[in-house]
Structure formats: structure tokens, C-alpha cells
Write a protein that holds these residues in place. Sequence first.
Motif, short mmCIF file in Angstrom:
data_model
loop_
_atom_site.label_atom_id
_atom_site.label_comp_id
_atom_site.label_asym_id
_atom_site.label_seq_id
_atom_site.Cartn_x
_atom_site.Cartn_y
_atom_site.Cartn_z
N LEU A 4 39.46 41.21 36.11
CA LEU A 4 38.29 42.07 36.04
C LEU A 4 37.00 41.26 36.21
CD1 LEU A 4 37.25 44.94 35.50
CD2 LEU A 4 37.13 44.31 33.09
N ILE A 5 36.91 40.11 35.58
CA ILE A 5 35.72 39.26 35.71
C ILE A 5 35.57 38.77 37.15
CG2 ILE A 5 34.75 37.03 35.04
CD1 ILE A 5 35.85 37.56 32.22
N LEU A 6 36.67 38.37 37.78
CA LEU A 6 36.61 37.92 39.17
C LEU A 6 36.18 39.04 40.10
CD1 LEU A 6 39.76 35.62 39.41
CD2 LEU A 6 37.35 34.94 39.36
N LEU A 7 36.66 40.26 39.86
CA LEU A 7 36.25 41.39 40.68
C LEU A 7 34.77 41.71 40.51
CD1 LEU A 7 39.28 43.84 40.37
CD2 LEU A 7 38.49 42.64 42.41
N VAL A 8 34.28 41.65 39.29
CA VAL A 8 32.86 41.91 39.04
C VAL A 8 32.00 40.84 39.72
CG1 VAL A 8 31.10 41.97 37.24
CG2 VAL A 8 33.20 43.25 36.95
N LEU A 9 32.37 39.58 39.59
CA LEU A 9 31.62 38.51 40.22
C LEU A 9 31.66 38.61 41.75
CD1 LEU A 9 32.48 35.44 37.98
CD2 LEU A 9 30.32 36.69 38.11
N GLY A 10 32.81 38.95 42.28
CA GLY A 10 32.93 39.13 43.73
C GLY A 10 32.09 40.30 44.22
N GLY A 11 32.11 41.40 43.48
CA GLY A 11 31.29 42.55 43.85
C GLY A 11 29.81 42.24 43.78
N ALA A 12 29.41 41.50 42.76
CA ALA A 12 28.00 41.12 42.64
C ALA A 12 27.60 40.20 43.79
CB ALA A 12 27.75 40.44 41.30
N GLY A 13 28.48 39.30 44.18
CA GLY A 13 28.20 38.41 45.31
C GLY A 13 28.05 39.17 46.61
N VAL A 14 28.93 40.13 46.85
CA VAL A 14 28.84 40.95 48.06
C VAL A 14 27.56 41.78 48.03
CG1 VAL A 14 29.90 42.89 49.28
CG2 VAL A 14 31.31 41.00 48.49
N PHE A 15 27.22 42.32 46.88
CA PHE A 15 25.99 43.11 46.76
C PHE A 15 24.76 42.26 47.08
CE2 PHE A 15 22.39 44.34 44.03
CZ PHE A 15 22.11 45.58 44.60
N LEU A 16 24.68 41.07 46.52
CA LEU A 16 23.52 40.22 46.77
C LEU A 16 23.48 39.72 48.21
CD1 LEU A 16 23.36 38.15 43.48
CD2 LEU A 16 21.80 39.95 44.23
N ALA A 17 24.64 39.52 48.83
CA ALA A 17 24.68 39.05 50.21
C ALA A 17 24.26 40.13 51.20
CB ALA A 17 26.08 38.54 50.55
N THR A 18 24.49 41.39 50.87
CA THR A 18 24.20 42.47 51.80
C THR A 18 22.93 43.24 51.46
OG1 THR A 18 25.58 44.00 50.54
CG2 THR A 18 26.63 42.80 52.35
#
Length: 46
Positions: free
Chosen positions: A11-25
Motif C-alpha cells: 500500500l505504501i509503495l502504491l501511494v508513493l508511486g501514485g504520488a510520483g506519477v501525479f507530480l511528474a504529469t
Amino acid sequence: MKAFSKFLLILILLVLGGAGVFLATWDIPAPTSPVSKTLPDDRFPR
């Protein structure tokens, strides 16, 4: 307990990955107001 910690890690990895994708786009708008600041001459040695 092992299954819960594995779930929490995923769950933590998914949240961090989603936040990274959000900030990148995210299209952050550029500032529209100009910034001007007068610097005194005695601040810079000759």
C-alpha cells in the motif's frame, strides 16, 4: 501479522508511486507576476 505487514508495504509503495506519477504529469502554471528586487551596491565587493 506477516500478511498485514506485506499489505502495508504494498500500500505504501502504491501511494508513493501514485504520488510520483501525479507530480511528474502535473502541469504547474508558471508565475504570472514579475519579480524585481533592487540590490545595494555595497553588498558586492570590488
